[in-house]
Motif scaffolding. Structure first.
Motif, PDB file in Angstrom:
ATOM      1  N   ASN A 237     -23.292  -3.769   2.358  1.00  0.00           N
ATOM      2  CA  ASN A 237     -22.930  -4.131   3.731  1.00  0.00           C
ATOM      3  C   ASN A 237     -21.931  -5.277   3.707  1.00  0.00           C
ATOM      4  N   SER A 238     -22.065  -6.133   2.678  1.00  0.00           N
ATOM      5  CA  SER A 238     -21.096  -7.195   2.447  1.00  0.00           C
ATOM      6  C   SER A 238     -20.902  -7.359   0.949  1.00  0.00           C
ATOM      7  N   ILE A 239     -19.781  -7.971   0.582  1.00  0.00           N
ATOM      8  CA  ILE A 239     -19.439  -8.177  -0.824  1.00  0.00           C
ATOM      9  C   ILE A 239     -18.974  -9.615  -0.992  1.00  0.00           C
ATOM     10  N   ALA A 240     -19.495 -10.277  -2.036  1.00  0.00           N
ATOM     11  CA  ALA A 240     -19.028 -11.609  -2.398  1.00  0.00           C
ATOM     12  C   ALA A 240     -18.352 -11.501  -3.765  1.00  0.00           C
ATOM     13  N   ILE A 241     -17.047 -11.706  -3.792  1.00  0.00           N
ATOM     14  CA  ILE A 241     -16.295 -11.618  -5.047  1.00  0.00           C
ATOM     15  C   ILE A 241     -16.187 -13.014  -5.649  1.00  0.00           C
ATOM     16  N   MET A 242     -16.564 -13.126  -6.934  1.00  0.00           N
ATOM     17  CA  MET A 242     -16.628 -14.428  -7.593  1.00  0.00           C
ATOM     18  C   MET A 242     -15.598 -14.532  -8.720  1.00  0.00           C
ATOM     19  N   GLU A 243     -15.098 -15.750  -8.896  1.00  0.00           N
ATOM     20  CA  GLU A 243     -14.176 -16.061  -9.986  1.00  0.00           C
ATOM     21  C   GLU A 243     -14.414 -17.506 -10.422  1.00  0.00           C
ATOM     22  N   GLY A 244     -14.692 -17.702 -11.708  1.00  0.00           N
ATOM     23  CA  GLY A 244     -14.874 -19.045 -12.230  1.00  0.00           C
ATOM     24  C   GLY A 244     -15.980 -19.836 -11.586  1.00  0.00           C
ATOM     25  N   VAL A 247     -17.093 -18.334  -5.039  1.00  0.00           N
ATOM     26  CA  VAL A 247     -16.921 -17.128  -4.219  1.00  0.00           C
ATOM     27  C   VAL A 247     -15.545 -17.212  -3.579  1.00  0.00           C
ATOM     28  N   VAL A 248     -14.626 -16.349  -4.006  1.00  0.00           N
ATOM     29  CA  VAL A 248     -13.253 -16.416  -3.509  1.00  0.00           C
ATOM     30  C   VAL A 248     -13.052 -15.574  -2.258  1.00  0.00           C
ATOM     31  N   GLN A 249     -13.958 -14.610  -2.008  1.00  0.00           N
ATOM     32  CA  GLN A 249     -13.921 -13.866  -0.751  1.00  0.00           C
ATOM     33  C   GLN A 249     -15.283 -13.262  -0.492  1.00  0.00           C
ATOM     34  N   HIS A 250     -15.738 -13.394   0.748  1.00  0.00           N
ATOM     35  CA  HIS A 250     -17.005 -12.797   1.179  1.00  0.00           C
ATOM     36  C   HIS A 250     -16.750 -12.084   2.497  1.00  0.00           C
ATOM     37  N   GLY A 251     -17.067 -10.794   2.544  1.00  0.00           N
ATOM     38  CA  GLY A 251     -16.831 -10.042   3.772  1.00  0.00           C
ATOM     39  C   GLY A 251     -17.299  -8.609   3.636  1.00  0.00           C
ATOM     40  N   PRO A 260      -7.328  -8.569   1.194  1.00  0.00           N
ATOM     41  CA  PRO A 260      -7.723  -9.359   0.016  1.00  0.00           C
ATOM     42  C   PRO A 260      -7.252 -10.798   0.138  1.00  0.00           C
ATOM     43  N   ALA A 261      -8.140 -11.741  -0.211  1.00  0.00           N
ATOM     44  CA  ALA A 261      -7.872 -13.159   0.019  1.00  0.00           C
ATOM     45  C   ALA A 261      -6.847 -13.734  -0.939  1.00  0.00           C
ATOM     46  N   ASN A 262      -6.749 -13.181  -2.151  1.00  0.00           N
ATOM     47  CA  ASN A 262      -5.790 -13.707  -3.120  1.00  0.00           C
ATOM     48  C   ASN A 262      -5.440 -12.614  -4.128  1.00  0.00           C
ATOM     49  N   GLU A 263      -4.645 -12.960  -5.106  1.00  0.00           N
ATOM     50  CA  GLU A 263      -4.181 -11.979  -6.084  1.00  0.00           C
ATOM     51  C   GLU A 263      -5.321 -11.432  -6.924  1.00  0.00           C
ATOM     52  N   TYR A 264      -6.304 -12.292  -7.221  1.00  0.00           N
ATOM     53  CA  TYR A 264      -7.471 -11.865  -7.993  1.00  0.00           C
ATOM     54  C   TYR A 264      -8.206 -10.724  -7.281  1.00  0.00           C
ATOM     55  N   ALA A 266      -6.912  -8.841  -4.856  1.00  0.00           N
ATOM     56  CA  ALA A 266      -5.960  -7.736  -4.721  1.00  0.00           C
ATOM     57  C   ALA A 266      -5.940  -6.866  -5.968  1.00  0.00           C
ATOM     58  N   ASP A 267      -6.101  -7.481  -7.141  1.00  0.00           N
ATOM     59  CA  ASP A 267      -6.143  -6.701  -8.387  1.00  0.00           C
ATOM     60  C   ASP A 267      -7.355  -5.787  -8.418  1.00  0.00           C
ATOM     61  N   PHE A 268      -8.477  -6.249  -7.839  1.00  0.00           N
ATOM     62  CA  PHE A 268      -9.672  -5.415  -7.796  1.00  0.00           C
ATOM     63  C   PHE A 268      -9.445  -4.160  -6.958  1.00  0.00           C
ATOM     64  N   VAL A 269      -8.796  -4.313  -5.813  1.00  0.00           N
ATOM     65  CA  VAL A 269      -8.681  -3.194  -4.872  1.00  0.00           C
ATOM     66  C   VAL A 269      -7.438  -2.344  -5.105  1.00  0.00           C
ATOM     67  N   ALA A 270      -6.620  -2.709  -6.096  1.00  0.00           N
ATOM     68  CA  ALA A 270      -5.316  -2.063  -6.268  1.00  0.00           C
ATOM     69  C   ALA A 270      -5.423  -0.568  -6.536  1.00  0.00           C
TER      70      ALA A 270
END
Length: 398
Positions: A237-244, A247-251, A260-264, A266-270
């Motif tokens: 229902n929601s996803i929290a993407i983590m880096e280092g 949480v760089v984006q939650h939605g 996508p909130a940033n390039e990281y 965007a690479d996931f959804v490409a």
């Protein structure tokens, strides 16, 4: 909707020099810099978001991003260095970061259950005894325990395997035993740490479907760790993407795919196919209460269709032509007696319907689709919205 889990500025540092590491974190130092200065490892940094009751939240990211470290804070397996982590079960609430040992033990026995990646089954115990292990530790008698175990094994389709041992089961069946063991405690919150990643793609996809079916019946709150975006988009229902550790984006899956909130991120959804992820609510022309008002004409741009509400009753017709269009409620399957093309019908669907299903409806009728939420019109999908959504998905896929 109330929250089941609330992360409030959570930091997790692995190592002895907690104060020094937190000071470096506050100074803007990253994981490598903190490790070089203190020998400590930054696991989670400044995480704040809520998980509503009854929803599946997927924590995802590359290996080492902090997703499992965050998950294990919920039941106290990882100690929180700073911040507050509140777990709710109805009126009962505990802050995992400050509770005593007895409260934490109650949390693990009654409120939060965990499903592990490597199944965690005892090879010397039968399937039935593995599922009932937590109940046994809690002091439940054999007769009552056996009734609950059989019920949960039936729920995951393994009631005929109760007397078998783990080595007699396939990987997928062993993972279902792990699910049944978690369900046996009747805990409202499940933590699932990459539970399907060790399985082959066909079995993994089947278990994902089974988990969604079970969720429809049980309505648990699930925190699910994954490194697979397709899995996250399908389950969450929601996803929290983590880096280092952050949480760089939650939605929602739609937020992640389209914005996508940033390039990281965007690479996931490409390389994903958003047609299987986007839902009508993300692309529809929203109809607010003032526009709708249960009486009047609904906005449908660039269409030779007039749709009106009369005391909440929908009526639709082609402009300048006599006779109303037939309304068909879409409930997951197209009617078997519907022709391959039929522009005399208009589909009405819940606004959570997937774009791929909306495209199929549109290809049959060439007419707008009406979307609803809780039985009331929430939006319309005309030619303009369909073309724009396909343009957006092509951009994301590129």
């Amino acid at each position: 909707m109330s929250n089941a889990v609330e992360f409030d500025n959570i930091d997790v540092i692995f190592g002895d020099k907690q104060a020094e590491s937190l000071a470096l974190l506050d100074a803007g130092k990253n994981r490598d810099e903190i490790a070089k200065a203190t020998g400590n490892i930054l696991g989670v940094a400044n995480v704040s978001f809520d998980v509503p009751q009854g929803e599946i939240c997927v924590l995802m990211g590359l290996s080492g991003s902090g997703k499992s470290s965050l998950l294990r804070c919920v039941n106290g397996l990882n100690r929180v260095s700073r911040g507050s982590l509140r777990v709710h079960d109805g009126d009962w609430m505990v802050d995992v970061t400050s509770c005593d040992a007895n409260t934490l033990r109650d949390l693990r026995r009654k409120c939060v259950a965990m499903v592990f990646q490597q199944f965690g089954l005892f090879p010397w115990r039968t399937v039935e005894d593995n599922v009932g292990f937590g109940l046994e530790l809690d002091g439940m008698g054999p007769k009552e325990r056996r009734e609950i175990v059989r019920e949960k094994l039936a729920l995951v389709g393994l009631d005929q395997w109760a007397g078998k041992y783990a080595h007699e089961l396939s990987g997928g069946m062993q993972q279902r035993v792990g699910l049944a063991r978690a369900f046996a405690t009747d805990a409202p919150i499940l933590l699932m740490d990459e539970p399907f990643s060790a399985l082959d793609p066909l079995i993994r996809n089947r278990l994902q479907d089974e988990l969604l079916d079970l969720q429809e019946k049980l309505n648990k709150t699930i925190l699910f760790v994954s490194h697979d975006l397709d899995e996250a988009m399908k389950l969450g229902n929601s996803i929290a993407i983590m880096e280092g550790g952050y949480v760089v984006q939650h939605g929602t899956p739609e937020d992640i795919a389209l914005r996508p909130a940033n390039e990281y991120v965007a690479d996931f959804v490409a390389h994903m196919n958003p047609v299987n992820i986007l839902r009508g609510r993300a692309i529809m022309h929203r109809v607010d209460r003032d526009q709708r008002n249960d009486t009047g004409e609904l906005p449908v741009e660039d269409e030779d269709i007039r749709i009106t509400l009369q005391d909440g009753i929908i009526k639709a017709a082609h402009n300048g032509k006599r006779g109303e269009l037939r309304l068909i409620n879409y409930n997951g399957e197209l009617p078997a007696d519907l022709d391959a093309t039929d522009n005399s019908v208009i589909f009405v669907a819940d606004d959570t319907v997937l774009l791929k299903d909306l495209i199929e409806m549109r290809s049959i009728t060439q007419n707008p689709v009406l979307l609803t939420r809780e039985g009331r019109i929430s939006g319309t999908l005309g030619r303009k919205e369909f073309f724009e959504s396909l343009t957006q998905t092509a951009t994301v896929a590129d």
